[in-house]
Design an enzyme around this catalytic site. Structure first.
Site, mmCIF file in Angstrom:
data_model
loop_
_atom_site.group_PDB
_atom_site.id
_atom_site.type_symbol
_atom_site.label_atom_id
_atom_site.label_comp_id
_atom_site.label_asym_id
_atom_site.label_seq_id
_atom_site.Cartn_x
_atom_site.Cartn_y
_atom_site.Cartn_z
ATOM 1 N N ILE A 475 -23.866 -80.124 38.741
ATOM 2 C CA ILE A 475 -23.036 -78.926 38.563
ATOM 3 C C ILE A 475 -23.823 -77.637 38.734
ATOM 4 O O ILE A 475 -23.271 -76.560 38.867
ATOM 5 C CB ILE A 475 -22.317 -78.983 37.203
ATOM 6 C CG1 ILE A 475 -21.555 -80.294 37.072
ATOM 7 C CG2 ILE A 475 -21.364 -77.832 37.002
ATOM 8 C CD1 ILE A 475 -20.581 -80.596 38.192
ATOM 9 N N CYS A 560 -24.224 -67.140 18.623
ATOM 10 C CA CYS A 560 -23.744 -65.807 18.981
ATOM 11 C C CYS A 560 -23.851 -65.613 20.489
ATOM 12 O O CYS A 560 -24.696 -66.227 21.131
ATOM 13 C CB CYS A 560 -24.584 -64.741 18.294
ATOM 14 S SG CYS A 560 -24.562 -64.861 16.495
ATOM 15 N N HIS A 738 -22.709 -83.317 27.059
ATOM 16 C CA HIS A 738 -22.736 -82.737 25.709
ATOM 17 C C HIS A 738 -23.468 -83.661 24.739
ATOM 18 O O HIS A 738 -23.750 -83.277 23.616
ATOM 19 C CB HIS A 738 -21.319 -82.509 25.198
ATOM 20 C CG HIS A 738 -20.569 -81.511 26.017
ATOM 21 N ND1 HIS A 738 -19.846 -81.874 27.129
ATOM 22 C CD2 HIS A 738 -20.448 -80.172 25.917
ATOM 23 C CE1 HIS A 738 -19.312 -80.794 27.658
ATOM 24 N NE2 HIS A 738 -19.665 -79.749 26.952
HETATM 25 N N1 GLN Z 1 -23.423 -73.845 37.310
HETATM 26 C C1 GLN Z 1 -23.377 -73.767 35.893
HETATM 27 C C2 GLN Z 1 -24.390 -74.708 35.273
HETATM 28 O O1 GLN Z 1 -24.586 -75.753 35.769
HETATM 29 C C3 GLN Z 1 -22.012 -74.098 35.380
HETATM 30 C C4 GLN Z 1 -21.948 -74.085 33.876
HETATM 31 C C5 GLN Z 1 -20.542 -74.008 33.342
HETATM 32 O O2 GLN Z 1 -19.599 -74.162 34.042
HETATM 33 N N2 GLN Z 1 -20.408 -73.774 32.070
HETATM 34 O O3 GLN Z 1 -24.972 -74.424 34.266
HETATM 35 ZN ZN ZN Z 2 -19.042 -76.736 33.005
#
Ligand code: GLN
Ligand code: ZN
Length: 798
Positions: A475, A560, A738
């Protein structure tokens, strides 16, 4: 002036006006995030509980003293929390989920932390992938799993969701609200205890009862009200003059049952409160069909959010009952702009004429929890922009100045100064860039339209990219290790030169890309080592943004966030990511995926302008990112991901407004994405659940590939895409980032097969749920190796 508190001005200047001032709540994190720091030390066992409690007590005292010194007549108490005020309410009511060990006595601080974070932790999950902004995470535990966390209305604050069962019983189980009342009283103040109201409490919670899944939580009202009655009666007996019950659900679409709950509750509560008077607070949105219900509540005062509901004030005043006080929230509790005194005085004057000074209070629209604490510690903020801002402390002063001006005892010089500042902001060339405005005005439908429809694009992209079946990718981010963070901190302090920092980051990037090649990832990413945060990184490079040093706002618990401040027309002075992406591409023959944050997400995670519609700010961001997309393409980047992690978060509270938001949000994304040639593949990523109700808009974004979070839902989240017959390519996450747990090849294979049963094979990608920045390499390496293996096995079988 019988209603002034017992010791006016004890801290140097209680309001001398006869218009009363109050706030609904004040930020509790402390000017330097003292609460966060202390809480985390306590969790690590490094300070005893007494020390944590002393820090909390000291913070409360300082917060109250600041309010009193600023001239706030009625200070809230019980707005403080070590974690979350909704969780505090649950514990006050003894509404503890049965999976936690509790003797039924006092539901104290440690139990609260357990509910918030999970009992008997194996390894604490950090809870989120994006700095707490998406708020999807819960604890990874072996004992009582943590309470679910969800967004507080459309803010970036997250509360712990109360849990209900058919056999839920309520019982007064905590003394925090009384203790804080006495604490404030002992300081010579007139504290107003704050508590979430019963209808909001039930509405914000959910039924967690396997044997009675259909149980109606509103059936619990009859059991809940006696506890409220006890609390109110006791507060009255202990001398409370006013008690504030927050009912923000009044800004939502309510059904007949919810409305009936209001009617059933407040008659009883007002009676139970006896000598104490009730203030019911609504905020965050217009009341619309709930307005008669609100106005009819049998309580002494009503609070109204005149910022979000400016257009409804007239209607409110026209039918405002003669027996009630109106607290008018004219100061924006959700944003950081200095108040426009003339505009506020206009509204207040209107109210004063209708109601008289005795029946009008001046306040902020909602709790100041959603704003940073103080501008006083901003030493580096651009002076011109700083003059336009007001954080919580400055808002306190604004409230009492407005009340005084309204009473005719105010400081005319303050009004003049405010006018001058408003004028400077309105006219500043830093804000207004005619070229940007002209470009936005000239946007046409064609700007949001790719050259060809998806099927043609898919074909050219297949020919160009030559990816295998079930292509593997990730991602964007790879672990932000202690080393990476230390290097950044050193560089920021000036202890590491630009050249050395750059070399360090390049080396990290090179290693990361080479490793992805080595394990057989088909579409690598550069790893995002140079980025602190997916919004801040872009904000820092765009003109029209400023950054505070200390503008922290609580997101959840001890987490925060420091939202960047979008103050002016947005331009991109130079390319932002091209160098990193082309460097990363130079390391590998595989197609490198360029990584950008989309306009809607940048908007939703910033403090934004209040002098133009959000849609306009979003379009400006879209054009700036579009330029970046085109520069990447020009530099030879063949695949570009535009993250829209926060698209769903921006949904308005009322259903009737969703379409309008989705229209401009999707249009902004399309403007960003549509300048490229057919062969350039556009990805997007979203990291939340619940696609059902926005799937049409997501399809309308027309990204060539979308990656989403699905592993924790066992691919159930895909249903929305399947039902809708989502036409483009899709990468349902197969690895729950997660959790520190490393999934097995078989688990991932099974998830992909599950997805493959409903999504055309050729459209299916294999990737983790979200970015890997919060994980360690020790977890990421084996997990991705296994993910690649799972894809390989499936290719063989296909
Ligand atoms: N490109 C971002 C990452 O990999 C996407 C994170 C997200 O969508 N919260 O950290
Ligand atoms: Zn994400």
């Amino acid at each position: 002036m019988s209603y002034l508190h017992d010791a006016p001005g004890r801290y140097g200047g209680g309001s001398m006006s006869n218009i009363r001032t109050h706030i609904l709540g004040y930020p509790r994190i402390g000017e330097q995030r003292e609460l966060k720091k202390a809480t985390e030390l306590y969790w690590k066992g490094e300070i005893p509980r007494a020390a944590l409690e002393a820090i909390g007590k000291d913070l409360r005292k300082r917060n109250w003293q600041k309010q009193a010194a600023a001239g706030i007549d009625l200070v809230p108490c019980n707005d403080f929390s070590f974690y979350d005020q909704v969780l505090d309410a649950a514990c006050l009511f003894g509404n503890v989920p049965p999976r936690f060990t509790w003797d039924g006595g006092s539901a104290g601080l440690d139990l609260r932390f357990q509910i918030a974070r999970g009992a008997r932790e194996v390894k604490k999950d950090d809870g989120s992938c994006c700095g707490g902004s998406c708020g999807t995470g819960t604890g990874e535990t072996s004992g009582g799993f943590a309470g679910e966390m969800t967004k507080w209305f459309d803010t970036n604050y997250h509360y712990i969701v109360p849990e209900f069962r058919a056999d839920t019983k309520f019982k007064l189980s905590d003394t925090k609200i009384f203790n804080e009342f006495h604490e404030a009283k002992a300081l010579g103040l007139n504290p107003k205890p704050v508590l979430v109201g019963p209808v909001s409490y039930l509405t914000l919670g959910k039924v967690q009862d396997a044997d009675h899944a259909d149980f109606n939580r509103y059936d619990l009202l009859e059991r809940l009200l006696p506890v409220y009655e006890d609390i109110l009666a006791r507060l009255a007996a202990e001398g409370a003059e006013w008690i504030q019950l927050d009912e923000p659900v009044l800004a939502l679409d309510l059904d007949a049952e919810q409305k009936a709950c209001f009617a059933a509750s407040y008659e009883r509560l007002a009676k139970a409160a006896g000598t104490a008077k009730l203030l019911v607070a609504s905020y965050f949105g217009e009341l619309r069909d709930n307005l008669p219900l609100f106005l009819g509540l049998p309580v002494a005062a009503l609070h109204y959010d005149a910022v979000r509901c400016a257009a409804e004030v007239e209607k409110l005043l026209a039918s405002f009952p003669a027996d009630k006080i109106l607290s008018l929230g004219v100061i924006d509790g959700r944003n950081i702009w200095k108040n426009d005194f003339d505009a506020s005085l206009g509204l207040l004057e209107q109210a004063k004429q209708k109601l008289g000074a005795e029946r009008l209070w001046v306040s902020a629209s909602c709790s100041l929890l959603h704003t940073p604490v103080t501008l006083a510690s901003e030493k580096k903020l651009d002076a011109e922009v700083k003059d336009w801002l007001a954080f919580a402390d400055e808002k306190l002063a604004e409230i009492s100045t407005l009340a005084a001006l309204l009473s005719g005892t105010g400081d005319e010089a303050a009004l003049e100064a405010n006018r001058a500042s408003q004028k400077r902001r309105r006219e500043s060339p830093r804000i207004h860039n005619p070229a940007v405005k002209a470009r936005v005005a000239a946007v046409t439908a064609a700007d949001g339209q790719r050259a060809s429809a998806f099927p043609q694009r898919q074909q050219v992209q297949r020919e160009k990219l030559k990816l295998p079946l079930f292509p593997t990718t990730s991602i964007g981010s790879f672990p932000q290790t202690a080393e990476v963070r230390a290097a950044r901190a050193k560089w920021k302090k000036g202890a590491l030169s630009d050249a050395d920092y750059d070399a360090f980051l390049k080396e990290e990037t090179r290693k990361c890309v080479e490793w992805q090649d080595e394990i057989g990832i088909d579409m690598p990413v550069h790893g995002e080592f140079e980025r602190n945060d997916m919004v801040e990184y872009f904000g820092e490079q765009l003109d029209g943004y400023v950054f505070s040093q200390n503008g922290w706002v609580q997101s959840y618990g001890s987490r925060c966030v420091k939202p960047p401040i979008l103050f002016g027309d947005i331009t991109r002075p130079r390319p932002m990511t091209v160098e990193w992406t082309t460097f990363a591409q130079s390391v590998t023959k595989n197609p490198m995926k360029g990584m950008l944050t989309g306009p809607v997400t940048i908007l939703n995670w910033s403090f934004v302008r209040d002098d133009q519609p959000r849609a306009v700010s979003c379009k400006q961001l879209a054009l700036a990112i579009r330029d970046e997309v085109l520069d990447l393409e020009k530099a030879g980047v063949r695949v570009i991901q535009i993250d829209e992690a926060a698209l769903r978060e921006g949904l308005p509270l009322r259903r009737s407004e969703w379409q309008e938001y989705l229209d401009w949000a999707v249009e902004s994304f399309r403007i960003t994405a549509s300048g490229v040639r057919d062969e350039t593949q556009i990805h997007t990523h979203m990291c939340y659940s619940e696609f059902n109700d926005i799937i049409a808009a997501i399809a309308d974004m027309d990204a060539d590939v979308i990656t989403i979070e699905t592993s924790r839902s066992n691919m159930e989240l895909l249903d929305a895409f399947v039902e809708f017959q989502y036409p483009n390519e899709i990468g349902p996450g197969v690895y729950d980032i997660h959790s520190p747990r490393i999934p097995t090849v078989e688990q991932m294979e099974r998830l992909i097969q599950k997805a493959g049963a409903v999504i055309p094979q050729g459209n299916l990608w294999v990737n983790p749920d979200c970015g890997l920045k919060t994980r360690g390499w020790a977890e990421v390496k084996p997990a991705l190796v296994k993910m690649v293996e799972a894809a390989r096995r499936l290719r063989v079988a296909a």
